[in-house]
Write a protein that holds these residues in place. Structure first.
Motif, short mmCIF file in Angstrom:
data_model
loop_
_atom_site.label_atom_id
_atom_site.label_comp_id
_atom_site.label_asym_id
_atom_site.label_seq_id
_atom_site.Cartn_x
_atom_site.Cartn_y
_atom_site.Cartn_z
N LYS A 1 5.33 37.17 17.61
CA LYS A 1 5.53 37.34 19.05
C LYS A 1 5.45 35.98 19.73
CE LYS A 1 3.75 42.07 19.67
NZ LYS A 1 4.89 42.70 20.35
N LYS B 1 2.17 31.58 20.96
CA LYS B 1 2.68 32.32 19.81
C LYS B 1 1.57 33.13 19.14
CE LYS B 1 4.10 28.51 17.78
NZ LYS B 1 4.78 27.58 16.84
N GLN C 1 9.75 37.42 22.78
CA GLN C 1 10.13 37.67 21.39
C GLN C 1 9.08 38.58 20.76
OE1 GLN C 1 10.91 34.14 18.94
NE2 GLN C 1 9.97 35.16 17.19
#
Length: 385
Positions: free
Chosen positions: A376, A178, A145
């Protein structure tokens, strides 16, 4: 041999190593968010004798070719310090790794991963954990992501299709890492400001800048806090003295006194926060090379970086304080002081914190309290061999 047959071979020659390092330049040629690393640093990363990781680890690199053209690469490696860790902390006996994974297509990706698994099995490994390139302290996890903006200094990037390749090879998610981003030009919420002000009135607390002129002794203080603070974390592997010296040499050019804080409680160092100006902003235009003029541009930039983004790669509070209110107060004080310095002295407008383990409740709570948002996500996978 058919012209389109896929062939996997170990990296053996100087030409192989060059092909291994050069491949991402072709695979990411059309990706505006990929930052070309400095090639000299990539060579150092994968070379025993230049990377102290190999003082306690071993690796084999593989290339995939189709019709003589390089279409993929992977590393298979194991870390003897990681093998000695408790299994419940994520590493432990029998766990090897793969990393530095790049593949032009799904067939290539599957063959490379299978080849890495074969090498690990031959070394007696019973579990593969990855991708990790190469140490857990370097670039762990696969980006799943946040493909729409550039990674900051010392963070990885990947092609979106790699997730399906890894999962298609039978890997299951085991842990997420993360990163958080925030607008540092805005003051923190009133509650956080009151916590900082309260800490400033506490005579037991001292927040100080590091002294770069005493680099070795300051690094030793930070390492002692880090090993204590992170010692029970998932994935923790001790850092050796040689690695500290190596990382120190690498980071020293982007270490600035006002961007790294040490918190003392009654004179004892108990917490630290390290912030780095985003070197990727400077090296992105260099296309991996300091020559002929890149070195001069970089040296000029390093004199006093003016950057958009500051990254917080490391932060820690000693374990005996981690469940106390004091731990978050020290963290907020360091964050606030560095926020002010980043704006005033470096022109920064954006901060990035990470990586942070998805189950690190303390750090996730701190990130939420200062109104930062996940930008992210990196996924670590495992598979029984």
């Amino acid at each position: 041999m058919a012209n389109n047959e896929l062939v996997i071979t170990p990296v053996m020659s100087k030409a192989d190593r060059k092909a291994f390092v050069d491949l991402p330049w072709r695979l990411y040629a059309d990706d505006p968010h990929w930052v070309p690393p400095l090639k000299d640093e990539v060579y150092s990363l994968i070379t025993p004798g230049k990377n102290p990781f190999f003082g306690h680890a071993e690796a084999q690199y593989f290339l995939a070719r189709r019709g003589g053209r390089v279409v993929g690469r992977v590393s298979a490696h194991l870390d003897h310090l990681a093998l000695a860790q408790p299994a419940e902390q994520g590493m432990g006996p029998g766990t090897g790794n793969f990393g530095l994974f790049e593949a032009e297509d799904a067939e290539t990706g599957a063959a490379l991963i299978a080849t890495a698994e074969g090498w690990l099995r031959a070394k007696g490994m019973t579990r593969a954990l990855g991708p990790i390139s190469l140490s857990i302290w370097e670039e762990p996890g696969l980006l799943i992501q946040g493909f729409d903006h550039r990674p900051t200094v010392m963070m990885g990037h990947a092609r979106p299709e790699y997730q399906a390749m890894v999962e298609g090879a039978g890997y299951s998610p085991v842990k997420q890492l993360k990163t958080y981003e925030l607008d540092i030009t805005q003051p923190f919420p009133p509650l956080i400001q009151r916590i900082v002000q309260s800490g400033e009135k506490n005579e037991r607390i001292r927040i100080r800048k590091v002294d770069k002129s005493k680099f070795d002794s300051e690094a030793a203080i930070i390492l002692a806090i880090l090993n204590d603070a992170w010692g029970n974390n998932w994935g923790f592997v001790p850092i050796t003295d040689e690695e500290v010296a190596h990382f120190g040499k690498q980071l020293k050019p982007i270490v600035f006194n006002d961007l790294i804080m040490i918190a003392e409680l009654e004179g004892e160092p108990v917490a630290f926060m390290m912030t780095l100006p985003d070197l990727n902003e400077a090296i992105a235009p260099l296309n991996g090379s300091l020559f002929p003029f890149g070195w001069a541009k970089l040296l000029w930039w390093l004199r006093k970086p003016q950057v958009r983004t500051m990254r917080v790669p490391l932060m820690g509070v000693v374990q005996r304080l981690q469940s106390s209110r004091l731990a978050s107060q020290l963290a907020f004080m360091m964050i606030e002081y560095i926020r002010r310095a980043a704006i005033a002295n470096y022109g920064a407008t954006r901060g990035e914190i990470g990586w942070v383990l998805d189950d690190n409740q303390g750090m996730n709570a701190i990130a939420d309290a200062i109104e930062s948002k996940v930008n992210k996500v990196y996924q670590l996978y495992e598979k029984a061999l």
